[in-house]
Enzyme design. Structure first.
Site, PDB file in Angstrom:
ATOM      1  N   TYR A  78       5.484  13.984   4.543  1.00 18.48           N
ATOM      2  CA  TYR A  78       4.139  13.389   4.421  1.00 18.48           C
ATOM      3  C   TYR A  78       3.058  14.440   4.218  1.00 18.48           C
ATOM      4  CZ  TYR A  78       5.955   8.773   5.008  1.00 18.48           C
ATOM      5  OH  TYR A  78       6.629   7.606   4.766  1.00 18.48           O
ATOM      6  N   GLN A 116       0.296  -1.408  -2.775  1.00 18.54           N
ATOM      7  CA  GLN A 116       1.403  -0.905  -1.963  1.00 18.54           C
ATOM      8  C   GLN A 116       1.247   0.606  -1.770  1.00 18.54           C
ATOM      9  OE1 GLN A 116       5.380  -2.648  -3.400  1.00 18.54           O
ATOM     10  NE2 GLN A 116       3.948  -3.194  -5.039  1.00 18.54           N
ATOM     11  N   ILE A 118      -0.241   4.352  -0.878  1.00 18.89           N
ATOM     12  CA  ILE A 118      -0.909   4.953   0.297  1.00 18.89           C
ATOM     13  C   ILE A 118      -1.730   6.168  -0.122  1.00 18.89           C
ATOM     14  CG2 ILE A 118       0.881   4.096   1.850  1.00 18.89           C
ATOM     15  CD1 ILE A 118       2.067   6.913   1.960  1.00 18.89           C
ATOM     16  N   ASP A 119      -1.997   6.297  -1.445  1.00 16.70           N
ATOM     17  CA  ASP A 119      -2.661   7.491  -1.993  1.00 16.70           C
ATOM     18  C   ASP A 119      -4.188   7.373  -2.041  1.00 16.70           C
ATOM     19  OD1 ASP A 119      -1.507   6.528  -5.336  1.00 16.70           O
ATOM     20  OD2 ASP A 119      -3.283   5.870  -4.227  1.00 16.70           O
ATOM     21  N   HIS A 134       0.551  -1.050   2.918  1.00 17.62           N
ATOM     22  CA  HIS A 134       1.466  -0.128   3.598  1.00 17.62           C
ATOM     23  C   HIS A 134       0.750   1.045   4.241  1.00 17.62           C
ATOM     24  CE1 HIS A 134       4.714  -1.792   0.674  1.00 17.62           C
ATOM     25  NE2 HIS A 134       4.525  -2.580   1.701  1.00 17.62           N
ATOM     26  N   CYS A 142      -1.084   7.463  16.981  1.00 12.54           N
ATOM     27  CA  CYS A 142      -0.430   8.141  18.104  1.00 12.54           C
ATOM     28  C   CYS A 142       0.762   7.330  18.587  1.00 12.54           C
ATOM     29  CB  CYS A 142      -1.431   8.345  19.248  1.00 12.54           C
ATOM     30  SG  CYS A 142      -0.663   9.115  20.683  1.00 12.54           S
ATOM     31  N   CYS A 183      -1.962  14.108  19.345  1.00 16.45           N
ATOM     32  CA  CYS A 183      -3.127  13.261  19.608  1.00 16.45           C
ATOM     33  C   CYS A 183      -4.170  14.024  20.419  1.00 16.45           C
ATOM     34  CB  CYS A 183      -2.665  12.045  20.402  1.00 16.45           C
ATOM     35  SG  CYS A 183      -3.960  10.926  20.927  1.00 16.45           S
ATOM     36  N   CYS A 186      -4.485  11.995  23.983  1.00 14.03           N
ATOM     37  CA  CYS A 186      -3.464  12.010  25.040  1.00 14.03           C
ATOM     38  C   CYS A 186      -2.371  13.024  24.759  1.00 14.03           C
ATOM     39  CB  CYS A 186      -2.830  10.616  25.161  1.00 14.03           C
ATOM     40  SG  CYS A 186      -1.618  10.289  23.869  1.00 14.03           S
ATOM     41  N   ASN A 249       3.777  -2.856 -17.065  1.00 11.82           N
ATOM     42  CA  ASN A 249       4.800  -1.922 -16.622  1.00 11.82           C
ATOM     43  C   ASN A 249       5.409  -1.251 -17.845  1.00 11.82           C
ATOM     44  OD1 ASN A 249       7.152  -0.748 -15.338  1.00 11.82           O
ATOM     45  ND2 ASN A 249       6.725  -2.138 -13.626  1.00 11.82           N
TER      46      ASN A 249
HETATM   47  C1  BV8 Z   1       9.785  -5.690   6.300  1.00 12.25           C
HETATM   48  C2  BV8 Z   1       4.853   3.172   2.636  1.00 12.25           C
HETATM   49  C3  BV8 Z   1      10.376  -7.217   7.992  1.00 12.25           C
HETATM   50  C4  BV8 Z   1       5.551   4.405   3.114  1.00 12.25           C
HETATM   51  C5  BV8 Z   1       6.577   1.719   1.697  1.00 12.25           C
HETATM   52  C6  BV8 Z   1      17.602  -6.277   1.912  1.00 12.25           C
HETATM   53  C7  BV8 Z   1      17.124  -7.189   0.976  1.00 12.25           C
HETATM   54  C8  BV8 Z   1      15.760  -7.460   0.862  1.00 12.25           C
HETATM   55  C9  BV8 Z   1      14.847  -6.808   1.701  1.00 12.25           C
HETATM   56  C10 BV8 Z   1      15.342  -5.898   2.610  1.00 12.25           C
HETATM   57  C11 BV8 Z   1      16.691  -5.629   2.730  1.00 12.25           C
HETATM   58  N1  BV8 Z   1      16.850  -4.704   3.702  1.00 12.25           N
HETATM   59  C12 BV8 Z   1      15.638  -4.384   4.220  1.00 12.25           C
HETATM   60  C13 BV8 Z   1      14.721  -5.114   3.565  1.00 12.25           C
HETATM   61  C14 BV8 Z   1      13.275  -5.098   3.790  1.00 12.25           C
HETATM   62  C15 BV8 Z   1      12.684  -3.862   3.128  1.00 12.25           C
HETATM   63  C16 BV8 Z   1      12.940  -3.869   1.639  1.00 12.25           C
HETATM   64  O1  BV8 Z   1      12.296  -4.586   0.893  1.00 12.25           O
HETATM   65  N2  BV8 Z   1      13.866  -3.005   1.213  1.00 12.25           N
HETATM   66  C17 BV8 Z   1      14.153  -2.914  -0.200  1.00 12.25           C
HETATM   67  C18 BV8 Z   1      14.423  -1.464  -0.563  1.00 12.25           C
HETATM   68  C19 BV8 Z   1      15.358  -3.815  -0.493  1.00 12.25           C
HETATM   69  N3  BV8 Z   1      11.270  -4.012   3.365  1.00 12.25           N
HETATM   70  C20 BV8 Z   1      10.774  -3.573   4.532  1.00 12.25           C
HETATM   71  O2  BV8 Z   1      11.401  -2.970   5.368  1.00 12.25           O
HETATM   72  C21 BV8 Z   1       9.312  -3.929   4.760  1.00 12.25           C
HETATM   73  N4  BV8 Z   1       9.207  -4.511   6.065  1.00 12.25           N
HETATM   74  O3  BV8 Z   1      10.441  -6.292   5.484  1.00 12.25           O
HETATM   75  O4  BV8 Z   1       9.577  -6.147   7.589  1.00 12.25           O
HETATM   76  C22 BV8 Z   1      11.684  -6.596   8.401  1.00 12.25           C
HETATM   77  C23 BV8 Z   1      11.733  -5.919   9.596  1.00 12.25           C
HETATM   78  C24 BV8 Z   1      12.943  -5.356   9.983  1.00 12.25           C
HETATM   79  C25 BV8 Z   1      14.084  -5.437   9.161  1.00 12.25           C
HETATM   80  C26 BV8 Z   1      14.003  -6.088   7.921  1.00 12.25           C
HETATM   81  C27 BV8 Z   1      12.796  -6.666   7.533  1.00 12.25           C
HETATM   82  C28 BV8 Z   1       8.442  -2.684   4.717  1.00 12.25           C
HETATM   83  C29 BV8 Z   1       8.459  -2.115   3.325  1.00 12.25           C
HETATM   84  C30 BV8 Z   1       7.369  -1.059   3.221  1.00 12.25           C
HETATM   85  C31 BV8 Z   1       7.988   0.320   3.138  1.00 12.25           C
HETATM   86  N5  BV8 Z   1       6.928   1.318   2.889  1.00 12.25           N
HETATM   87  N6  BV8 Z   1       5.574   2.593   1.499  1.00 12.25           N
HETATM   88  C32 BV8 Z   1       5.491   5.510   2.096  1.00 12.25           C
HETATM   89  O5  BV8 Z   1       4.912   5.334   1.002  1.00 12.25           O
HETATM   90  O6  BV8 Z   1       6.024   6.578   2.419  1.00 12.25           O
HETATM   91  S1  BV8 Z   1       7.378   1.080   0.373  1.00 12.25           S
HETATM   92  C33 BV8 Z   1       7.040   2.012  -0.992  1.00 12.25           C
HETATM   93  O7  BV8 Z   1       8.086   1.762  -1.908  1.00 12.25           O
HETATM   94  C34 BV8 Z   1       5.802   1.609  -1.730  1.00 12.25           C
HETATM   95  O8  BV8 Z   1       4.756   1.331  -0.864  1.00 12.25           O
HETATM   96  C35 BV8 Z   1       6.245   0.438  -2.554  1.00 12.25           C
HETATM   97  O9  BV8 Z   1       6.143  -0.744  -1.821  1.00 12.25           O
HETATM   98  C36 BV8 Z   1       7.698   0.760  -2.758  1.00 12.25           C
HETATM   99  C37 BV8 Z   1       7.924   1.380  -4.129  1.00 12.25           C
HETATM  100  O10 BV8 Z   1       7.655   0.466  -5.008  1.00 12.25           O
HETATM  101  P1  BV8 Z   1       6.643   0.714  -6.219  1.00 12.25           P
HETATM  102  O11 BV8 Z   1       5.258   0.923  -5.697  1.00 12.25           O
HETATM  103  O12 BV8 Z   1       6.901  -0.433  -7.093  1.00 12.25           O
HETATM  104  O13 BV8 Z   1       7.043   2.082  -6.913  1.00 12.25           O
HETATM  105  P2  BV8 Z   1       8.356   2.364  -7.757  1.00 12.25           P
HETATM  106  O14 BV8 Z   1       8.443   3.838  -7.950  1.00 12.25           O
HETATM  107  O15 BV8 Z   1       9.506   1.626  -7.121  1.00 12.25           O
HETATM  108  O16 BV8 Z   1       8.081   1.673  -9.162  1.00 12.25           O
HETATM  109  C38 BV8 Z   1       7.072   2.188 -10.006  1.00 12.25           C
HETATM  110  C39 BV8 Z   1       6.945   1.173 -11.117  1.00 12.25           C
HETATM  111  O17 BV8 Z   1       5.883   1.575 -11.955  1.00 12.25           O
HETATM  112  C40 BV8 Z   1       8.189   1.112 -11.983  1.00 12.25           C
HETATM  113  O18 BV8 Z   1       8.456  -0.240 -12.296  1.00 12.25           O
HETATM  114  C41 BV8 Z   1       7.788   1.891 -13.251  1.00 12.25           C
HETATM  115  O19 BV8 Z   1       8.408   1.366 -14.406  1.00 12.25           O
HETATM  116  C42 BV8 Z   1       6.315   1.634 -13.284  1.00 12.25           C
HETATM  117  N7  BV8 Z   1       5.532   2.700 -13.922  1.00 12.25           N
HETATM  118  C43 BV8 Z   1       5.732   4.043 -13.866  1.00 12.25           C
HETATM  119  N8  BV8 Z   1       4.757   4.674 -14.548  1.00 12.25           N
HETATM  120  C44 BV8 Z   1       3.920   3.711 -15.033  1.00 12.25           C
HETATM  121  C45 BV8 Z   1       4.405   2.456 -14.643  1.00 12.25           C
HETATM  122  N9  BV8 Z   1       3.808   1.299 -14.971  1.00 12.25           N
HETATM  123  C46 BV8 Z   1       2.684   1.391 -15.714  1.00 12.25           C
HETATM  124  N10 BV8 Z   1       2.153   2.560 -16.122  1.00 12.25           N
HETATM  125  C47 BV8 Z   1       2.743   3.730 -15.803  1.00 12.25           C
HETATM  126  N11 BV8 Z   1       2.197   4.886 -16.237  1.00 12.25           N
HETATM  127 ZN    ZN Z   2      -2.576   9.386  21.979  1.00 14.35          ZN
END
Ligand code: BV8
Ligand code: ZN
Length: 278
Positions: A78, A116, A118-119, A134, A142, A183, A186, A249
């Site tokens: 991070y 989605q 965080i930038d 996100h 903390c 923190c 604390c 996209n």
């Molecule tokens: C949750 C913050 C309830 C941190 C992020 C099995 C099946 C289904 C779901 C799940 C599963 N197992 C677990 C899950 C749930 C899981 C999930 O969805 N997993 C996926 C991988 C299957 N989700 C979670 O855990 C969420 N919480 O569901 O809570 C729960 C609780 C417990 C257990 C289960 C469920 C929380 C998800 C949030 C995670 N945090 N980010 C950090 O950034 O470090 S996610 C992070 O990745 C992003 O925030 C974003 O959401 C994701 C990436 O996606 P994109 O933003 O789309 O980026 P990506 O690179 O993938 O794609 C870029 C796109 O842009 C491409 O299509 C490309 O073609 C296009 N592109 C590129 N350049 C350009 C362009 N388009 C236009 N112009 C350009 N120039």
């Molecule tokens: Zn604290």
């Protein structure tokens, strides 16, 4: 006889003029964005080449187990992404979205951005009505007292200075726990205030996003691979209401066939045209 079931899997339209006309008639526009909207700012996306840091895919580090096992490594990840942002600026897509919001608000209409990312580049571009699903790179939470604070220090702590190099060969020694971000209230261990895989989104953030999904009369979904839930369900939910969704996209996504429009190309070029303010 077998009924030949024919699905109307008609390809989404790429008629920009038709979409621009719908934009002109809209009063409550929802713009959903993912990492692709920041790609032309030089911010690595998750799935592209930039999707790896050292030998890890983001979701191997963006999860609570990784943090409890190796907080030093996760903080290097991070810290690296925070430092990357020091030299990154909003691109024409972010700027067009912010200008469009300004114009619509002046006409008594509404635009809301649900990102989605965080930038913070939408914020930097001037977007006012913004929901960060996100979290953000520039807040910490903390792990002991739960205090959430904004933090733009570069580096966030002395021990992370010059750490976090992304090349796969980079090896790094463990930073002792007490030298990681702590923190001020604390002295508990701080974590990034972001939603990790396996963590629930903030309840009222999710509620606000769902309200926008239910009330918008037009939706753009920009630069997301639509594979991470629950964000991946948002644009399809709008389409299910019969409201126009346009996907911007470089490639098709698993949801492309749910949408009325799909425009292939870089967001930095397409969004200013689509929103009529290039
Ligand atoms: C949750 C913050 C309830 C941190 C992020 C099995 C099946 C289904 C779901 C799940 C599963 N197992 C677990 C899950 C749930 C899981 C999930 O969805 N997993 C996926 C991988 C299957 N989700 C979670 O855990 C969420 N919480 O569901 O809570 C729960 C609780 C417990 C257990 C289960 C469920 C929380 C998800 C949030 C995670 N945090 N980010 C950090 O950034 O470090 S996610 C992070 O990745 C992003 O925030 C974003 O959401 C994701 C990436 O996606 P994109 O933003 O789309 O980026 P990506 O690179 O993938 O794609 C870029 C796109 O842009 C491409 O299509 C490309 O073609 C296009 N592109 C590129 N350049 C350009 C362009 N388009 C236009 N112009 C350009 N120039
Ligand atoms: Zn604290």
């Amino acid at each position: 006889s077998r009924k030949n079931i024919s699905f109307s899997m008609s390809r989404p339209s790429s008629d920009m003029a038709a979409f621009q006309a719908e934009v002109k008639n809209s009063k409550n526009v929802l713009i959903l964005s993912g990492a692709g909207v920041s790609a032309e700012s030089g911010v690595p996306t998750f799935r592209g080449a930039g999707g790896f840091w050292r030998k890890y895919a983001a979701q191997e580090l963006a999860n609570p187990d990784a943090f409890s096992r190796n907080p030093s490594l996760v903080w290097e990840f991070y810290h690296y992404r925070r430092e990357v942002m020091v030299t990154k600026k909003p691109n024409p897509a972010h700027k067009a979205i912010a200008r469009f919001e300004q114009k619509m608000v002046n006409e008594g209409k509404k635009v809301v951005v649900v990102t989605q990312n965080i930038d913070e580049l939408h914020r930097q571009a001037g977007t006012q009505s913004l929901i960060e699903l996100h979290g953000t790179l520039f807040k910490t939470r903390c792990t002991s007292c739960g205090e959430v604070k904004e933090n733009r220090d570069s580096p966030i702590c002395e021990a992370l200075r010059d750490r976090g190099m992304p090349d796969p060969q980079a090896q790094s020694s463990q930073i002792p726990l007490n030298l990681l971000p702590r923190c001020q209230s604390c002295s508990g261990l701080l974590r990034p205030h972001v939603v990790w895989f396996g963590e629930n989104l903030d309840r009222n953030v999710l509620k606000r996003a769902m309200d926008e999904i239910q009330s918008c009369d037009l939706c753009l979904v920009v630069g997301t691979s639509s594979v991470v839930y629950p964000a991946a369900m948002f644009a399809p939910e709008v389409a299910r209401r019969g409201v126009t969704v346009a996907e911007f996209n470089l490639e098709d996504t698993p949801e492309t066939f749910n949408f009325k429009y799909h425009f292939s190309g870089p967001a930095g070029q397409l969004i200013p045209v689509a929103l009529g303010n290039e």
